[in-house]
Design a protein around this motif. Structure first.
Motif, PDB file in Angstrom:
ATOM      1  N   PRO A   1       8.651   4.238  -3.669  1.00  0.00           N
ATOM      2  CA  PRO A   1       8.352   5.070  -2.483  1.00  0.00           C
ATOM      3  C   PRO A   1       8.201   4.174  -1.226  1.00  0.00           C
ATOM      4  N   ASP A   2       8.179   4.840  -0.034  1.00  0.00           N
ATOM      5  CA  ASP A   2       7.883   4.082   1.198  1.00  0.00           C
ATOM      6  C   ASP A   2       6.518   3.405   1.027  1.00  0.00           C
ATOM      7  N   SER A   3       6.399   2.204   1.601  1.00  0.00           N
ATOM      8  CA  SER A   3       5.074   1.549   1.506  1.00  0.00           C
ATOM      9  C   SER A   3       4.816   0.660   2.732  1.00  0.00           C
ATOM     10  N   LEU A   4       3.585   0.197   2.805  1.00  0.00           N
ATOM     11  CA  LEU A   4       3.177  -0.679   3.931  1.00  0.00           C
ATOM     12  C   LEU A   4       2.717  -1.998   3.324  1.00  0.00           C
ATOM     13  N   ALA A   5       3.409  -3.075   3.727  1.00  0.00           N
ATOM     14  CA  ALA A   5       2.992  -4.378   3.212  1.00  0.00           C
ATOM     15  C   ALA A   5       1.903  -4.954   4.118  1.00  0.00           C
ATOM     16  N   LEU A   6       0.777  -5.375   3.548  1.00  0.00           N
ATOM     17  CA  LEU A   6      -0.322  -5.967   4.332  1.00  0.00           C
ATOM     18  C   LEU A   6      -0.467  -7.437   3.946  1.00  0.00           C
ATOM     19  N   ILE A   7      -0.504  -8.299   4.969  1.00  0.00           N
ATOM     20  CA  ILE A   7      -0.667  -9.732   4.679  1.00  0.00           C
ATOM     21  C   ILE A   7      -1.998 -10.191   5.308  1.00  0.00           C
TER      22      ILE A   7
ATOM     23  N   SER B   1      -1.668  -8.700   9.178  1.00  0.00           N
ATOM     24  CA  SER B   1      -0.438  -8.199   9.782  1.00  0.00           C
ATOM     25  C   SER B   1       0.258  -7.256   8.784  1.00  0.00           C
ATOM     26  N   SER B   2       0.993  -6.357   9.352  1.00  0.00           N
ATOM     27  CA  SER B   2       1.595  -5.345   8.455  1.00  0.00           C
ATOM     28  C   SER B   2       3.057  -5.110   8.818  1.00  0.00           C
ATOM     29  N   PHE B   3       3.816  -4.732   7.868  1.00  0.00           N
ATOM     30  CA  PHE B   3       5.157  -4.219   8.183  1.00  0.00           C
ATOM     31  C   PHE B   3       5.560  -3.147   7.182  1.00  0.00           C
ATOM     32  N   PHE B   4       6.359  -2.254   7.672  1.00  0.00           N
ATOM     33  CA  PHE B   4       6.736  -1.055   6.890  1.00  0.00           C
ATOM     34  C   PHE B   4       7.890  -1.393   5.946  1.00  0.00           C
ATOM     35  N   VAL B   5       7.740  -1.007   4.683  1.00  0.00           N
ATOM     36  CA  VAL B   5       8.819  -1.254   3.709  1.00  0.00           C
ATOM     37  C   VAL B   5       9.411   0.101   3.289  1.00  0.00           C
ATOM     38  N   PRO B   6      10.658   0.404   3.754  1.00  0.00           N
ATOM     39  CA  PRO B   6      11.223   1.709   3.391  1.00  0.00           C
ATOM     40  C   PRO B   6      11.496   1.777   1.882  1.00  0.00           C
ATOM     41  N   GLY B   7      11.304   2.902   1.305  1.00  0.00           N
ATOM     42  CA  GLY B   7      11.478   3.047  -0.152  1.00  0.00           C
ATOM     43  C   GLY B   7      12.930   3.316  -0.524  1.00  0.00           C
ATOM     44  N   ASN B   8      13.218   3.392  -1.823  1.00  0.00           N
ATOM     45  CA  ASN B   8      14.527   3.808  -2.324  1.00  0.00           C
ATOM     46  C   ASN B   8      14.294   4.750  -3.501  1.00  0.00           C
TER      47      ASN B   8
ATOM     48  N   MET C   1       0.876  -1.177   0.000  1.00  0.00           N
ATOM     49  CA  MET C   1       0.000   0.000   0.000  1.00  0.00           C
ATOM     50  C   MET C   1       0.906   1.217   0.000  1.00  0.00           C
ATOM     51  N   ARG C   2       0.466   2.203  -0.717  1.00  0.00           N
ATOM     52  CA  ARG C   2       1.212   3.456  -0.629  1.00  0.00           C
ATOM     53  C   ARG C   2       0.846   4.109   0.705  1.00  0.00           C
ATOM     54  N   THR C   3       1.686   5.041   1.119  1.00  0.00           N
ATOM     55  CA  THR C   3       1.415   5.683   2.410  1.00  0.00           C
ATOM     56  C   THR C   3       0.158   6.558   2.360  1.00  0.00           C
ATOM     57  N   ASP C   4      -0.335   6.873   1.159  1.00  0.00           N
ATOM     58  CA  ASP C   4      -1.577   7.669   1.073  1.00  0.00           C
ATOM     59  C   ASP C   4      -2.826   6.768   1.156  1.00  0.00           C
ATOM     60  N   GLY C   5      -2.621   5.435   1.324  1.00  0.00           N
ATOM     61  CA  GLY C   5      -3.758   4.525   1.528  1.00  0.00           C
ATOM     62  C   GLY C   5      -4.261   3.900   0.242  1.00  0.00           C
ATOM     63  N   THR C   6      -3.568   4.096  -0.884  1.00  0.00           N
ATOM     64  CA  THR C   6      -4.017   3.443  -2.116  1.00  0.00           C
ATOM     65  C   THR C   6      -3.168   2.198  -2.366  1.00  0.00           C
ATOM     66  N   VAL C   7      -3.756   1.280  -3.153  1.00  0.00           N
ATOM     67  CA  VAL C   7      -3.095   0.003  -3.401  1.00  0.00           C
ATOM     68  C   VAL C   7      -1.953   0.206  -4.401  1.00  0.00           C
ATOM     69  N   TYR C   8      -0.767  -0.334  -4.057  1.00  0.00           N
ATOM     70  CA  TYR C   8       0.382  -0.244  -4.941  1.00  0.00           C
ATOM     71  C   TYR C   8       0.493  -1.540  -5.748  1.00  0.00           C
TER      72      TYR C   8
ATOM     73  N   ILE D   1      -7.084   2.359  11.328  1.00  0.00           N
ATOM     74  CA  ILE D   1      -6.203   1.189  11.427  1.00  0.00           C
ATOM     75  C   ILE D   1      -4.964   1.396  10.555  1.00  0.00           C
ATOM     76  N   PHE D   2      -5.243   1.861   9.359  1.00  0.00           N
ATOM     77  CA  PHE D   2      -4.141   2.048   8.404  1.00  0.00           C
ATOM     78  C   PHE D   2      -3.120   3.052   8.958  1.00  0.00           C
ATOM     79  N   THR D   3      -3.627   4.141   9.540  1.00  0.00           N
ATOM     80  CA  THR D   3      -2.734   5.164  10.102  1.00  0.00           C
ATOM     81  C   THR D   3      -1.863   4.572  11.210  1.00  0.00           C
ATOM     82  N   LEU D   4      -2.511   3.799  12.109  1.00  0.00           N
ATOM     83  CA  LEU D   4      -1.768   3.195  13.217  1.00  0.00           C
ATOM     84  C   LEU D   4      -0.693   2.241  12.690  1.00  0.00           C
ATOM     85  N   MET D   5      -1.043   1.490  11.668  1.00  0.00           N
ATOM     86  CA  MET D   5      -0.082   0.540  11.098  1.00  0.00           C
ATOM     87  C   MET D   5       1.079   1.265  10.440  1.00  0.00           C
TER      88      MET D   5
END
Ligand code: ADP
Length: 532
Positions: free
Chosen positions: A87-93, A76-83, A1-8, A46-50
């Motif tokens: 961009p930075d993103s949030l992986a959701l499983i 479950s979620s974990f943060f994926v730093p961008g390069n 997910m992008r940090t703006d809440g849209t699906v990457y 939820i997304f913001t907290l994650m």
């Protein structure tokens, strides 16, 4: 997910879960497809907290695209730093736990139901216990209350049977005889009910002594011989040679044998054989077997027959299907037998192939007993209520009738009253009469009677003085005294008690009243002596 809440990016599995091609969801938010299980938080929260990594696991519901079936997922979620390329993103499983959750819900529901049933069981158990206690108390009180009138019925019919055969009509005499037999039967039933309640309330007292089981069994067989001979039933005894010495209550063991033997007689055809064997099972226990060749007992009934008031089938069936012999009773015998055996630390069971059409498979009752009774509950005195003690006294009351006759001293100048009283009492008591206080006193010292009945109005010294003198002397102090009294004036009654009398009887008295009063006073005296 992008940090703006849209699906990457959406993998194939996720696309299947959301029921939508990845291309249709990529670049779009998923808030309309996801909500939290039991949660008040919106998807955005939820997304913001994650994203802030303040929440990394929660359960959510996926509402798939154009599909009614929701899916429960562990997210479950974990943060994926961008390069520089991403961009930075949030992986959701999303892990589908729908089935597991449904099972858990079912288990929880069942657990709740079981907990409810459990508490209902505990409640009904307590209720059952209460009702059972009430029943036992009721039976105990009712039987006790039955014993007093029973004593009068038995006592009076005995007097008539023994003394008046020639004086009364033969038809009436036969009726009295059957009243007398009915009183005996009722007495046995009342005693059985009392025994059952004593067993249920763990109040059955044992008076253990050394007894020979073989001798006790033989005595019981002899006692029943009038029934067995009439029906041509024979008892075959096989007793181990040597020691059958058992430390237990003789009377209670007699009850055990008598109940088993009379059942064997009741439920067997004429001319059959009842086998009784007594021996040692091992180095610690006796083994008693009573085997009959009667109607047998269904396997499904073999446990129930030891319950109080339980009867299998009907007496009619026993007597019609196989003519000539008669069954039926009160359903108390075996429960008493079981109570007594267990009270001695023993066990009882029955073996039978069951009831069979027109044949006699028979039944085998087995008892094992330790050589020395193992008392299975305390002889706690406090458990024995006053009713219990009175029951014992009532039993003595019946037995008193067969012992040496008690002596009653009448001190009364009213000859007629004395004559009536003597007529009523002569069968059960020795009577002596004095017409004055002085003579009364000398007879009291000479004979030491069991009871004195006297009038207050006497020529010479009056009844009250006589009573005071009796009370002041060691030899006569304990003799119960009752006054005949013409009225129930309070001062007269008070005078009776003030001079030391135990009771008074108002004239004209009925024979029954007189006998009842006398027994009560004799019982009271016996009770005082017992509990001194
Ligand atoms: P009852 O006074 O009715 O005989 P019991 O408690 O002694 O009461 O026996 C309970 C029931 O067990 C009886 O009603 C009878 O059906 C059955 N029963 C007892 N002993 C025997 C036996 N020896 N043979 C067949 N049935 C028996």
């Amino acid at each position: 997910m992008r940090t703006d809440g849209t699906v990457y990016y959406l993998n194939a599995c996720a696309s299947q879960m959301f029921n939508i091609p990845a291309s249709q969801l990529e670049g779009k938010p998923i808030c309309s497809y996801v909500s939290e299980v039991n949660g008040e938080r919106s998807w955005e929260e939820i997304f913001t907290l994650m994203l802030k990594q303040e929440l990394c696991k929660t359960n959510v519901i996926i509402h798939p695209h154009e599909n009614n079936e929701d899916i429960i997922c562990e997210l479950s979620s974990f943060f994926v730093p961008g390069n520089k390329d991403y961009p930075d993103s949030l992986a959701l499983i999303f892990r589908n736990i729908t089935q597991q959750t449904r099972i858990d819900e079912q288990i929880e529901k069942k657990n709740l139901e079981m907990a409810k049933m459990n508490s209902e069981l505990i409640r009904s158990n307590a209720e059952l216990k209460r009702v059972s206690e009430m029943k036992s108390n009721f039976l105990s009180i009712a039987s006790h209350e039955l014993k007093t009138p029973l004593t009068s019925i038995k006592g009076y019919s005995d007097i008539i049977i023994d003394n008046m055969k020639e004086k009364i009509d033969s038809g009436v005499y036969r009726m009295i005889e059957s009243i007398n037999r009915a009183a005996d039967r009722l007495h046995r039933v009342v005693n059985n009910i009392l025994d059952v309640t004593r067993i249920e309330q763990k109040r059955l007292r044992l008076k253990p002594e050394m007894i020979d089981l073989g001798v006790v069994a033989k005595d019981c067989i002899d006692e029943l011989s009038q029934f067995s001979l009439k029906r041509g039933i024979t008892f075959n005894c096989t007793f181990d040679k040597g020691d059958l010495q058992f430390y237990g209550d003789k009377m209670k063991m007699q009850q055990v044998f008598t109940n088993l033997f009379s059942n064997a007689l009741k439920y067997s055809p004429d001319g059959s054989v009842v086998e009784v064997s007594i021996g040692k099972q091992n180095q610690k226990r006796f083994h008693i077997i009573v085997r009959d060749h009667g109607i047998g007992i269904d396997k499904s009934e073999q446990k129930n027959i030891f319950d109080a008031f339980y009867e299998v089938g009907s007496a009619t069936r026993h007597s019609t299907d196989f003519s000539k012999f008669m069954g039926g009773g009160t359903g108390l015998g075996l429960s008493i037998v079981k109570g007594i055996v267990e009270r001695h630390g023993g066990k009882i069971w029955v073996e039978s192939e069951g009831v069979k059409e027109n044949s006699f498979p028979g039944s085998e009752f087995h008892i094992t007993l330790p050589f020395k009774a193992e008392i299975s509950w305390d002889d706690d005195e406090t458990k024995f209520s006053s009713i219990e003690k009175e029951d014992e006294l009532n039993e003595q009351e019946i037995s008193l009738q067969t012992e040496v006759k008690p002596t009653i001293l009448f001190i009364d100048s009213d000859r007629e009253a004395v004559e009536i009283a003597r007529m009523v009492l002569e069968n059960a008591f020795e009577t002596i009469v004095a017409e004055s206080g002085e003579v009364g006193l000398s007879l009291a010292f000479q004979h030491h009677p069991s009871l004195i009945l006297m009038d207050s109005y006497l020529p010479g010294i009056d009844g009250y003085r006589v009573c005071r003198i009796l009370r002041s002397q060691d030899e006569t102090r304990d003799i119960p005294v009752a006054f005949f009294s013409a009225g129930t004036q309070n001062d007269e009654i008070q005078k009776c008690f003030a001079c030391g009398a135990d009771d008074f009887i108002v004239k004209p008295f009925s024979g029954r009243e007189l006998v009842d009063k006398i027994w009560r006073l004799l019982m009271k005296k016996k009770e005082e002596e017992t509990f001194k």
